[in-house]
Enzyme design. Structure first.
Site, mmCIF file in Angstrom:
data_model
loop_
_atom_site.group_PDB
_atom_site.id
_atom_site.type_symbol
_atom_site.label_atom_id
_atom_site.label_comp_id
_atom_site.label_asym_id
_atom_site.label_seq_id
_atom_site.Cartn_x
_atom_site.Cartn_y
_atom_site.Cartn_z
ATOM 1 N N TYR A 110 -95.491 33.793 -65.387
ATOM 2 C CA TYR A 110 -96.942 33.839 -65.612
ATOM 3 C C TYR A 110 -97.495 32.445 -65.909
ATOM 4 O O TYR A 110 -96.930 31.689 -66.701
ATOM 5 C CB TYR A 110 -97.268 34.741 -66.799
ATOM 6 C CG TYR A 110 -97.233 36.222 -66.481
ATOM 7 C CD1 TYR A 110 -98.079 36.763 -65.505
ATOM 8 C CD2 TYR A 110 -96.375 37.075 -67.160
ATOM 9 C CE1 TYR A 110 -98.053 38.118 -65.214
ATOM 10 C CE2 TYR A 110 -96.348 38.435 -66.880
ATOM 11 C CZ TYR A 110 -97.198 38.948 -65.900
ATOM 12 O OH TYR A 110 -97.165 40.298 -65.626
ATOM 13 N N LYS A 155 -84.283 48.167 -96.593
ATOM 14 C CA LYS A 155 -85.672 48.387 -96.170
ATOM 15 C C LYS A 155 -85.811 48.084 -94.685
ATOM 16 O O LYS A 155 -84.920 47.468 -94.080
ATOM 17 C CB LYS A 155 -86.596 47.490 -97.001
ATOM 18 C CG LYS A 155 -86.355 45.992 -96.812
ATOM 19 C CD LYS A 155 -87.064 45.163 -97.881
ATOM 20 C CE LYS A 155 -86.823 43.679 -97.657
ATOM 21 N NZ LYS A 155 -87.354 42.864 -98.773
HETATM 22 C C1 LIG Z 1 -86.256 41.975 -99.154
HETATM 23 C C2 LIG Z 1 -85.929 41.771 -100.570
HETATM 24 C C3 LIG Z 1 -84.630 41.412 -100.961
HETATM 25 C C4 LIG Z 1 -83.560 41.059 -99.969
HETATM 26 O O1 LIG Z 1 -83.765 39.728 -99.548
HETATM 27 P P1 LIG Z 1 -82.779 38.993 -98.515
HETATM 28 O O2 LIG Z 1 -83.286 37.607 -98.468
HETATM 29 O O3 LIG Z 1 -82.935 39.725 -97.220
HETATM 30 O O4 LIG Z 1 -81.405 39.111 -99.052
HETATM 31 C C5 LIG Z 1 -84.351 41.372 -102.323
HETATM 32 N N1 LIG Z 1 -85.303 41.625 -103.230
HETATM 33 C C6 LIG Z 1 -86.581 41.941 -102.895
HETATM 34 C C7 LIG Z 1 -87.586 42.175 -103.959
HETATM 35 C C8 LIG Z 1 -86.933 42.002 -101.560
HETATM 36 O O5 LIG Z 1 -88.199 42.291 -101.215
#
Ligand SMILES: *Cc1c(COP(=O)(O)O)cnc(C)c1O
Length: 368
Positions: A258, A47
């Site tokens: 800044y 994702k």
């Molecule tokens: C993002 C996600 C993962 C992966 O998690 P990590 O901590 O990045 O390994 C797994 N399951 C779900 C439902 C997620 O939303």
């Protein structure tokens, strides 16, 4: 490392900073986790553009390493994964939006259903298409409450995966992990034909080994440390280099950046580097007189940030770098010595956010 691909990113002579993505390390990380959980299957969470490194680079690499199952958050991400992986199984984590049903069907994507509304919508789709069922065992975010699983399983839907998600798997001593494992165990028999999936990256390192049939690592694949209290077992995937645009010397008492938030305590040599918060370097990594901030490596020397991170520029203190070594040097923001976890910690955030906010202006080099 040789430069194997350069996807559509600005060429190096225009861009201010270079992001090097080590696909060999990505493949090695997946294989390490796959071996750890065997005979359970190791999937991959891709994702958010594969945590910032690029779906179109990550997915073919993971396929070649042996991965067959992918998880995305949005249907649109699933479409991109499908284009790279015609045979793979792809789950869409964020549930089902009715507007996306045609896209899911056309691309053979499996929704992760997490509410009674989701179930009703998928039940209306002809052909009993495969889907996953998400059970919320404590996050209170997405997913059915355990009491609704029996009702859900009485509907005409083809649940091939029963899943849940941990609240604090990075803390091996947290009893919440046991509670969630027990809640999941108590409903598992309601979906006897479905495979099970519980574990994100950190859960692969829990003493309970809650692997189920299919694990879902994301962060660890991209080099993040799944065991924050111990050494990182994963290889770094992302390296970030910013060019030094100018070097100058200021006197003790002079201020930088800044709102003049950082004061030189000695005669100080400064380097201005071509990266800022518009590139995803958090503004919260600023270094002021009251709190230290981020760091960069220059010619093997650790150099603290001086003053605020601005939109396109950051100033670092290079006093301890030998002058001769500065010629032609660049500043490394992510490298062997400075991990995504380190930068996250110094920016009041986590490495996950560092990765997923990697900017669009970098020249991207894919190696390995
Ligand atoms: C993002 C996600 C993962 C992966 O998690 P990590 O901590 O990045 O390994 C797994 N399951 C779900 C439902 C997620 O939303």
């Amino acid at each position: 490392m040789n430069d194997v691909t350069s996807l559509s990113s600005p060429p190096s002579e225009w861009a201010q900073a270079t992001l090097t993505i080590d696909l060999g390390a990505l493949a090695a990380n997946w294989q390490l986790l796959a071996a750890r959980v065997a005979p359970a299957e190791c999937g991959a969470v891709v994702k958010a553009d594969a945590y910032g490194i690029g779906i179109e680079a990550a997915v073919p690499t993971l396929l070649k390493a042996g991965c067959k199952t992918f998880f995305v958050a949005h249907a649109s991400e699933g479409v991109r994964v499908r284009a790279c992986a015609p045979q793979a199984t792809i789950y869409v984590l964020n549930g089902l939006r009715e507007e996306a049903i045609t896209t899911l069907i056309d691309n053979n994507l499996r929704p992760v259903l997490g509410s009674m509304e989701n179930l009703a919508a998928w039940q209306n789709v002809p052909g009993m298409r495969a889907c996953a069922l998400h059970v919320d065992t404590g996050m209170n975010r997405l997913g059915l409450v355990p009491q609704d699983v029996a009702t859900a399983m009485s509907k005409d839907i083809a649940v091939d995966l029963l899943m849940t998600h941990f609240v604090s798997s990075e803390d091996g001593g947290d009893s919440t992990n046991d509670i969630q494992i027990a809640r999941f165990g108590a409903i598992r028999h309601l979906a006897p034909h479905a495979r099970t999936s519980l574990a994100n990256s950190s859960a692969l390192f829990l003493p309970q080994k809650p692997y189920g049939d299919l694990v879902r690592p994301g962060y660890a694949l991209y080099g993040g440390n799944p065991t924050p209290d111990a050494a990182n077992p994963m290889r770094a995937v992302v390296h970030l280099d910013a060019p030094i645009l100018q070097v100058r010397t200021i006197e003790g008492g002079d201020k930088v950046g800044y709102n003049a938030q950082w004061t030189a305590k000695r005669r100080t040599r400064l380097a201005t580097i071509g990266i800022g918060y518009a590139d995803g370097l958090p503004r919260a990594a600023m270094s002021t007189d009251i709190r230290p901030g981020g760091e960069a490596m220059v010619a093997g020397v650790r150099c603290p940030f001086a003053g605020r991170v601005s939109m396109d520029l950051t100033v670092i203190d290079v006093t301890d770098v030998p002058e001769a070594a500065l010629k032609g040097a660049s500043a490394q923001l992510l490298c062997a010595e400075i991990t995504v976890d380190d930068l996250g910690l110094r920016s009041a955030t986590i490495g996950y956010e560092i990765l997923t906010r990697l900017g669009a202006r970098y020249h991207r080099r894919y190696v390995g």
